[in-house]
Write an enzyme that holds these catalytic residues in place. Structure first.
Site, mmCIF file in Angstrom:
data_model
loop_
_atom_site.group_PDB
_atom_site.id
_atom_site.type_symbol
_atom_site.label_atom_id
_atom_site.label_comp_id
_atom_site.label_asym_id
_atom_site.label_seq_id
_atom_site.Cartn_x
_atom_site.Cartn_y
_atom_site.Cartn_z
ATOM 1 N N GLU A 36 -6.341 23.654 33.329
ATOM 2 C CA GLU A 36 -6.293 22.350 32.532
ATOM 3 C C GLU A 36 -5.446 21.612 32.530
ATOM 4 O O GLU A 36 -3.890 21.906 32.508
ATOM 5 C CB GLU A 36 -6.430 22.895 30.420
ATOM 6 C CG GLU A 36 -6.004 21.377 29.460
ATOM 7 C CD GLU A 36 -7.587 20.914 30.293
ATOM 8 O OE1 GLU A 36 -6.516 19.616 30.054
ATOM 9 O OE2 GLU A 36 -8.630 20.432 30.155
ATOM 10 N N THR A 43 -10.610 17.196 23.613
ATOM 11 C CA THR A 43 -11.047 15.899 23.404
ATOM 12 C C THR A 43 -10.877 16.406 21.910
ATOM 13 O O THR A 43 -10.137 16.034 21.142
ATOM 14 C CB THR A 43 -12.452 14.942 23.630
ATOM 15 O OG1 THR A 43 -12.138 14.791 24.918
ATOM 16 C CG2 THR A 43 -12.468 14.117 22.514
ATOM 17 N N CYS A 44 -12.035 17.071 20.871
ATOM 18 C CA CYS A 44 -11.461 17.250 20.065
ATOM 19 C C CYS A 44 -10.753 17.291 18.769
ATOM 20 O O CYS A 44 -10.127 16.730 18.095
ATOM 21 C CB CYS A 44 -12.934 18.698 20.139
ATOM 22 S SG CYS A 44 -13.126 18.932 17.605
ATOM 23 N N CYS A 49 -12.267 14.360 17.040
ATOM 24 C CA CYS A 49 -12.629 14.641 15.544
ATOM 25 C C CYS A 49 -11.821 15.229 15.349
ATOM 26 O O CYS A 49 -11.478 15.090 14.233
ATOM 27 C CB CYS A 49 -14.064 15.533 15.834
ATOM 28 S SG CYS A 49 -13.684 16.484 16.810
ATOM 29 N N LYS A 52 -8.864 12.671 13.652
ATOM 30 C CA LYS A 52 -9.409 11.426 13.932
ATOM 31 C C LYS A 52 -10.124 11.708 11.716
ATOM 32 O O LYS A 52 -9.365 10.608 11.131
ATOM 33 C CB LYS A 52 -10.616 10.825 14.594
ATOM 34 C CG LYS A 52 -12.021 9.942 13.911
ATOM 35 C CD LYS A 52 -12.683 10.544 12.396
ATOM 36 C CE LYS A 52 -13.569 11.339 13.456
ATOM 37 N NZ LYS A 52 -14.566 11.368 14.174
ATOM 38 N N TYR A 100 -5.122 27.618 20.231
ATOM 39 C CA TYR A 100 -6.178 27.690 21.388
ATOM 40 C C TYR A 100 -5.640 28.695 22.573
ATOM 41 O O TYR A 100 -6.081 29.319 22.982
ATOM 42 C CB TYR A 100 -6.622 26.105 21.304
ATOM 43 C CG TYR A 100 -7.816 25.429 20.628
ATOM 44 C CD1 TYR A 100 -8.944 25.542 21.371
ATOM 45 C CD2 TYR A 100 -7.981 26.183 19.455
ATOM 46 C CE1 TYR A 100 -10.433 25.276 20.999
ATOM 47 C CE2 TYR A 100 -8.909 25.209 18.604
ATOM 48 C CZ TYR A 100 -9.831 25.234 18.997
ATOM 49 O OH TYR A 100 -11.245 24.412 18.706
ATOM 50 N N GLY A 177 -20.412 -0.635 18.916
ATOM 51 C CA GLY A 177 -20.922 -0.391 17.322
ATOM 52 C C GLY A 177 -21.185 0.593 17.232
ATOM 53 O O GLY A 177 -21.812 0.838 16.245
ATOM 54 N N TYR A 179 -20.497 5.402 16.638
ATOM 55 C CA TYR A 179 -19.822 6.439 16.087
ATOM 56 C C TYR A 179 -18.139 5.577 15.801
ATOM 57 O O TYR A 179 -16.592 5.777 14.790
ATOM 58 C CB TYR A 179 -20.141 7.013 15.510
ATOM 59 C CG TYR A 179 -19.814 8.306 16.486
ATOM 60 C CD1 TYR A 179 -17.971 9.025 16.680
ATOM 61 C CD2 TYR A 179 -20.105 8.266 17.712
ATOM 62 C CE1 TYR A 179 -18.218 9.501 17.288
ATOM 63 C CE2 TYR A 179 -19.766 9.419 19.078
ATOM 64 C CZ TYR A 179 -18.713 10.088 18.861
ATOM 65 O OH TYR A 179 -18.165 10.768 19.638
ATOM 66 N N ILE A 180 -17.143 6.494 17.313
ATOM 67 C CA ILE A 180 -16.608 5.829 16.752
ATOM 68 C C ILE A 180 -15.213 3.908 17.078
ATOM 69 O O ILE A 180 -14.602 4.013 15.949
ATOM 70 C CB ILE A 180 -15.451 6.017 18.554
ATOM 71 C CG1 ILE A 180 -15.652 7.473 18.912
ATOM 72 C CG2 ILE A 180 -14.613 5.991 18.591
ATOM 73 C CD1 ILE A 180 -15.621 7.418 20.355
ATOM 74 N N GLU A 183 -16.029 4.486 12.749
ATOM 75 C CA GLU A 183 -14.506 5.156 11.607
ATOM 76 C C GLU A 183 -13.059 4.312 11.890
ATOM 77 O O GLU A 183 -12.825 4.447 11.174
ATOM 78 C CB GLU A 183 -14.501 6.927 13.258
ATOM 79 C CG GLU A 183 -16.493 7.318 11.926
ATOM 80 C CD GLU A 183 -15.838 8.381 12.950
ATOM 81 O OE1 GLU A 183 -17.145 9.282 12.903
ATOM 82 O OE2 GLU A 183 -15.000 8.521 14.278
ATOM 83 N N THR A 313 -18.775 18.302 19.226
ATOM 84 C CA THR A 313 -18.202 19.174 19.833
ATOM 85 C C THR A 313 -18.610 20.777 19.445
ATOM 86 O O THR A 313 -18.648 21.872 20.179
ATOM 87 C CB THR A 313 -16.826 18.814 18.920
ATOM 88 O OG1 THR A 313 -16.045 17.849 19.545
ATOM 89 C CG2 THR A 313 -16.299 20.340 19.311
ATOM 90 N N HIS A 439 -26.378 20.150 -11.578
ATOM 91 C CA HIS A 439 -26.272 18.377 -12.370
ATOM 92 C C HIS A 439 -24.860 18.916 -13.116
ATOM 93 O O HIS A 439 -24.205 19.629 -13.625
ATOM 94 C CB HIS A 439 -26.990 18.771 -13.009
ATOM 95 C CG HIS A 439 -26.788 17.215 -13.773
ATOM 96 N ND1 HIS A 439 -26.889 15.965 -13.929
ATOM 97 C CD2 HIS A 439 -26.538 16.933 -15.237
ATOM 98 C CE1 HIS A 439 -27.050 15.147 -13.696
ATOM 99 N NE2 HIS A 439 -26.349 15.315 -15.617
ATOM 100 N N GLU A 444 -27.961 17.121 -5.972
ATOM 101 C CA GLU A 444 -28.739 16.557 -6.477
ATOM 102 C C GLU A 444 -30.041 16.126 -6.182
ATOM 103 O O GLU A 444 -31.564 16.734 -6.582
ATOM 104 C CB GLU A 444 -28.753 16.861 -8.220
ATOM 105 C CG GLU A 444 -28.508 15.890 -8.975
ATOM 106 C CD GLU A 444 -28.614 16.253 -10.520
ATOM 107 O OE1 GLU A 444 -29.283 16.650 -10.883
ATOM 108 O OE2 GLU A 444 -26.894 15.300 -10.425
#
Length: 450
Positions: A36, A43-44, A49, A52, A100, A177, A179-180, A183, A313, A439, A444
């Site tokens: 690495e 990234t995650c 994510c 974020k 990790y 346009g 999700y990134i 968000e 991910t 409820h 519900e």
């Protein structure tokens, strides 16, 4: 395993997919190494994510503190310290990175903190010059933000840099346009920035149900986010005072303090020696693999975003697990099922989805039933917010089977995780109807559709 090689498995890339594959392979007795070049976690964990979502949590307090007044709380003077949140987030990212690395170490996985590339059959050369061999090689190098080529593109940032801003921009343009883009638009807007989204088409969140994405567009505009459609970059010019003059197609030049590009992600396949190794690549530079994540070269596999199958991910983790168990485990090889994968957009409010959209179901199945709940959550009622949630259930009329669920509203991703199990299992509308509601909850509505 084969003693003629230094390792049984050499993984290039220590993101979610690579770490899972390496850990599981090692647990099955394989001698494993991972290379690495940046930070363990990928990234995650490092720049995606996880940090974020932490920013999303921070952004929610802007409205929660305002709503608290309606619930009897007296709130004093409010102020927001971006640097404090930014640094707390990065501190936790560093903590997770350590965990990790610790996980890999506990499984006796050798970690090389440097770049690696293929230099021969079963051969990997590290940036420092060390050459090692492995019976199997796994490419798990992920993807990176795509930056279009236009005059002044060197002045833009991507989601990578957004986590490290010295200060919040007063005015920010976000191109994209998906999700990134949506968000980060929600995050920056709640932090008090003036946000404009520029999209090259007239559709945000392509692939999500039309009703849900239209609802997000309406809510976002009410919150003060501006949208420019059919707008692509012509130029970005940095001015003497540091601001950016942006020219978009069909728009007058406009000044911003920051420009963020969120126009998709491209697989990280350059400089890995894939061409020399004979590994086939697709049109976007992605590694082409079969259902078992194997490339056209028998001993080389790939998982995660670098294959551009489903860039999520949990999917990368599943692919890494399946690869390791299939190649090194005692059982029969198995492939990951990429159908009916649930997803979420952590916008304000969030979106969650699983299965077919209404349009896809009509085109595929023909005869369908659509159930819909359009309501104002109780908290919004008390707080005096007019923001409405929308839940949709798509049912195959031929057999009553639920083929899609789509939601926008508070906690939608949390609710969807359980609902996705039902869709994946092929449950019917009657199964939902037979379930007693909890409820009062928003969830519900899923068992009260009429």
């Amino acid at each position: 395993m084969a003693d003629e090689y230094d390792f049984d498995l050499f993984t290039i890339g220590a993101g979610s997919g690579g770490v899972r594959a390496s850990r599981v392979a090692a647990a099955h007795g394989a001698r494993v190494a991972v290379a690495e070049e940046y930070r363990v976690g990928g990234t995650c964990v490092i720049r995606g994510c996880v940090p974020k979502k932490m920013l999303v949590y921070g952004a929610h307090f802007a409205e929660d503190l305002e709503d608290a007044k309606s619930f009897g709380w007296t709130i004093g003077a409010k102020s927001f310290d971006w640097a404090a949140l930014r640094d707390h987030v990065q501190k936790d990212v560093t903590r997770l990175e350590g965990l990790y690395g610790q996980t890999l170490g506990n499984h006796k996985v050798t970690i090389f903190e440097e770049r690696a590339q293929l230099t021969g059959p079963h051969e990997i050369t590290l940036a420092g010059g060390k050459v090692v061999t492995a019976k199997y090689i796994l490419i798990a190098t992920g993807a990176r933000p795509h930056v279009p080529d236009f005059p002044g593109s060197e002045h833009v940032i991507t989601s990578n840099e957004a986590f490290h801003l010295e200060e919040l921009p007063r005015r920010i343009l976000i191109a994209g346009g998906g999700y990134i883009a949506n968000e980060f638009a929600g995050i920056f807007n709640e932090f008090g920035c003036k946000v404009t989204i520029a999209n090259r088409s007239d559709t945000i969140l392509r692939g999500y149900d039309a009703s849900v994405r239209d609802r997000l567009l309406q809510i976002s505009m009410v919150k003060g986010i501006s949208f420019l459609f059919h707008a692509e970059f012509e130029s970005v010019e940095k001015q003497a005072d540091g601001t950016l003059m942006v020219k978009l197609t069909g728009q007058e030049p406009c000044e911003y303090d920051a420009v963020m590009v969120a126009t998709g992600r491209v697989p990280n396949t350059e400089g890995l020696g894939l061409e020399a190794a004979g590994v086939a690549l697709g049109k976007k530079g992605e590694i082409v693999v079969d259902a078992f994540s194997r490339t056209n070269v028998e001993h080389i596999y790939a998982v995660g975003d670098v294959t551009d199958r489903v860039q999520l991910t949990p999917v990368a983790i599943r692919e890494g697990q399946a690869f390791a168990e299939s190649v090194f485990g005692p059982g029969e090889p198995y492939a990951v099922d990429h159908s009916c994968v649930p997803s979420a957009v952590f916008s304000h409010p969030p979106i969650a989805a699983v299965g077919m959209t209404e349009g896809e179901a009509r085109n595929t199945l023909g005869n369908i039933k659509v159930y819909q709940a359009d309501f104002r959550p109780m908290k919004n009622v008390v707080a005096g917010r007019n923001e409405r949630s929308l839940y949709k259930m798509i049912v195959d009329a031929a057999n009553d089977r639920i083929v899609g669920i789509h939601m926008i509203g508070p906690d939608s991703p949390e609710i969807m995780q359980a609902a996705a199990i039902a869709v994946k299992a092929g449950l019917t509308k009657a199964d939902f109807d037979a379930t007693v509601a909890i409820h009062p909850t928003m969830a519900e509505e899923l068992v009260l559709f009429k």
